[in-house]
Design a protein around this motif. Structure first.
Motif, PDB file in Angstrom:
ATOM      1  N   GLN A  62       2.901  17.095  -8.774  1.00 10.88           N
ATOM      2  CA  GLN A  62       3.837  17.461  -7.263  1.00 10.88           C
ATOM      3  C   GLN A  62       4.571  17.609  -7.150  1.00 10.88           C
ATOM      4  O   GLN A  62       5.181  19.013  -6.413  1.00 10.88           O
ATOM      5  CB  GLN A  62       4.439  15.893  -6.546  1.00 10.88           C
ATOM      6  CG  GLN A  62       3.010  14.637  -7.168  1.00 10.88           C
ATOM      7  CD  GLN A  62       3.740  13.717  -6.437  1.00 10.88           C
ATOM      8  OE1 GLN A  62       4.637  12.938  -6.766  1.00 10.88           O
ATOM      9  NE2 GLN A  62       2.717  12.213  -6.481  1.00 10.88           N
ATOM     10  N   TYR A  78      -3.102  21.601  -0.978  1.00 10.20           N
ATOM     11  CA  TYR A  78      -4.430  20.863  -1.281  1.00 10.20           C
ATOM     12  C   TYR A  78      -4.082  19.612  -3.269  1.00 10.20           C
ATOM     13  O   TYR A  78      -4.577  18.896  -3.278  1.00 10.20           O
ATOM     14  CB  TYR A  78      -5.526  22.075  -2.461  1.00 10.20           C
ATOM     15  CG  TYR A  78      -6.497  22.460  -1.060  1.00 10.20           C
ATOM     16  CD1 TYR A  78      -6.661  21.590   0.291  1.00 10.20           C
ATOM     17  CD2 TYR A  78      -6.261  23.781  -2.110  1.00 10.20           C
ATOM     18  CE1 TYR A  78      -7.105  22.797   0.832  1.00 10.20           C
ATOM     19  CE2 TYR A  78      -7.194  24.465  -0.255  1.00 10.20           C
ATOM     20  CZ  TYR A  78      -7.348  24.036   1.278  1.00 10.20           C
ATOM     21  OH  TYR A  78      -8.340  25.045   2.032  1.00 10.20           O
ATOM     22  N   ALA A  82      -3.798  15.845  -2.625  1.00  8.73           N
ATOM     23  CA  ALA A  82      -4.168  15.022  -3.810  1.00  8.73           C
ATOM     24  C   ALA A  82      -3.321  14.240  -4.749  1.00  8.73           C
ATOM     25  O   ALA A  82      -3.502  12.993  -4.780  1.00  8.73           O
ATOM     26  CB  ALA A  82      -5.269  15.721  -4.421  1.00  8.73           C
ATOM     27  N   VAL A  85      -1.106  11.755  -1.949  1.00  8.89           N
ATOM     28  CA  VAL A  85      -2.518  10.204  -2.363  1.00  8.89           C
ATOM     29  C   VAL A  85      -2.679   9.102  -3.353  1.00  8.89           C
ATOM     30  O   VAL A  85      -3.095   8.462  -2.698  1.00  8.89           O
ATOM     31  CB  VAL A  85      -3.632  10.786  -1.157  1.00  8.89           C
ATOM     32  CG1 VAL A  85      -4.422   9.644  -1.196  1.00  8.89           C
ATOM     33  CG2 VAL A  85      -3.107  11.187  -0.109  1.00  8.89           C
ATOM     34  N   ALA A  86      -2.780  10.272  -4.275  1.00  9.56           N
ATOM     35  CA  ALA A  86      -3.269   9.704  -5.630  1.00  9.56           C
ATOM     36  C   ALA A  86      -1.636   9.169  -5.670  1.00  9.56           C
ATOM     37  O   ALA A  86      -2.202   7.588  -6.744  1.00  9.56           O
ATOM     38  CB  ALA A  86      -3.966  10.458  -6.852  1.00  9.56           C
ATOM     39  N   ALA A 138      -4.262  10.794   6.865  1.00  9.14           N
ATOM     40  CA  ALA A 138      -3.980  10.120   5.215  1.00  9.14           C
ATOM     41  C   ALA A 138      -2.815   9.007   5.807  1.00  9.14           C
ATOM     42  O   ALA A 138      -2.860   7.841   5.176  1.00  9.14           O
ATOM     43  CB  ALA A 138      -3.003  11.173   4.464  1.00  9.14           C
TER      44      ALA A 138
END
Length: 422
Positions: A62, A78, A82, A85-86, A138
């Protein structure tokens, strides 16, 4: 076919003129990465109770790509999107305090907003819209799995990302518009200078036509009348004179056709004889009547017509500039024969150093009323361009520039020997 090598992407604000502006994106990305990396590890592991290894991996994914965002913000998005969200899904596997924010802790929001600013400064509108839609989707999707009910953090990140994307895009488009405007102004200035130069050269060519045409006409008349003025000319000599007259008439015709290309509608009436040294006194008198005190030192030297014409035009333009830009300034005009001297701006290297030259000097002091506005705010740029072209035409030298006391000086040296002409 040889593949075209793509240029490496430039960093954000790399085209800025100031160095600190070019370094600003790198400094912000470095500070964010250094600050968010340990903070994310500490918050996820200590406050939320996430496994230390997972927390460290998420923190690196991050925070570290923020440095990449300076050059490739979309690729960095990207990875960070990701990872965010993970991280939200990983927090669903543990029990954390209800007052803690989910799905995105505060440090993730800060990093994501900074990333959105980088995206706005680099990507086009369509890409920015897709990024915002992905962010909103999201947030909506994760909202269905909220462990402690609906949270305002989802809406907050959606709004903040949208505002920052719009702000960054607006700044980028404004910068692009200013850059294109500056490029157009540069092109326009170059075209204006080129047009001014061509117009002045055409004007000089028209004036020289009258000078050369006079000499060619004299040659034609002398050759045509040689048989009547000179007794008992041999046939071959008379034929030679006839050939000279025919060649002269042909040359005059070619000159007139060339002049037809150079003349414009405003120049059709230019039929008066071209001025020379004897007309400079009239220029001085006219300038004095306009309220400019002028001292004139004349020269009675017998000079080639092209040199006399150039000297007249140089004085004419210099006095016109005094009237326009320094009304009432005391002015000295002198024309004299001299030995060639070096000046700061050589226009031609032809001619010997000891050849006789005509020195034209126009010097004016500061205007007696400096606060008053000049008669003409913006010039056409013809003045100095015309002087330089005329001096270049006869292989002379020119020195023109402001004086320490606020006045202006124009000094030209024109060779008097035709062999020195360029």
């Amino acid at each position: 076919m040889t593949p075209v090598e793509e240029e490496p992407p430039r960093a954000l604000l790399a085209g800025a003129s100031r160095r600190w502006v070019r370094l600003l994106p790198w400094a912000v990305a470095f500070v964010l990465s250094v600050a968010l990396l340990p903070t994310t590890i500490q918050v996820l592991s200590a406050d939320y109770g996430l496994n230390g290894g997972i927390a460290s991996a998420l923190a690196v994914a991050q925070a570290a790509p923020l440095l990449l965002a300076v050059v490739r913000p979309l690729q960095a998005w990207y990875v960070i999107f990701a990872a965010d969200v993970a991280g939200a899904l990983a927090l669903l596997t543990i029990d954390f305090k209800e007052q803690l924010l989910w799905p995105f802790p505060p440090m993730e929001i800060v990093g994501y907003v900074g990333l959105c600013l980088a995206l706005g400064l680099r990507e086009r509108r369509r890409t920015l819209l897709l990024v915002w839609l992905a962010t909103a989707a999201a947030n909506v999707g994760l909202g269905f799995f909220a462990p402690n009910g609906t949270s305002a953090v989802n809406v907050l990140l959606t709004i903040l990302s949208g505002v920052v994307l719009v702000l960054g895009g607006a700044l980028r488009e404004r910068y692009d518009a200013q850059r294109r405007l500056a490029e157009q102004e540069t092109i326009s200035e170059a075209e204006r200078d080129r047009r001014t130069l061509l117009e002045e050269r055409a004007r000089i060519a028209r004036e020289l036509h009258d000078v050369v045409a006079h000499h060619m006409s004299v040659i034609t008349v002398q050759a045509d009348t040689a048989a009547y003025r000179l007794e008992r000319l041999p046939p071959d000599v008379q034929e030679e004179f006839t050939s000279i007259a025919a060649t002269s008439r042909e040359s005059l015709g070619e000159m007139r056709r060339l002049l037809g290309v150079l003349r414009n509608e405003e120049a059709n009436g230019e039929l008066a004889p071209q001025p020379g040294l004897t007309r400079i006194g009239q220029l001085v008198e006219a300038t004095a009547r306009a309220g400019v005190p002028v001292e004139f030192t004349p020269c009675d030297a017998d000079v080639p017509e092209a040199v006399g014409l150039s000297a007249y035009r140089i004085v004419q333009e210099a006095l016109a500039n005094v009237v326009r830009h320094a009304p009432g300034a005391p002015t000295q005009v002198s024309v004299s024969e001299s030995v060639a001297e070096s000046v700061s701006e050589p226009v031609s290297e032809s001619g010997s150093e000891d050849s006789a030259r005509l020195t034209v000097l126009v010097v004016n002091g500061p205007s007696p009323e400096p606060p008053a506005a000049p008669l003409e705010e913006g010039g056409t740029g013809h003045g100095l361009v015309g002087m330089r072209e005329r001096v270049r035409l006869v292989g002379g030298t020119l020195d023109a520039g402001p004086l320490p006391d606020g006045g202006f000086r124009v000094a030209a040296q024109l060779p008097l020997n035709e062999k020195d002409f360029t």
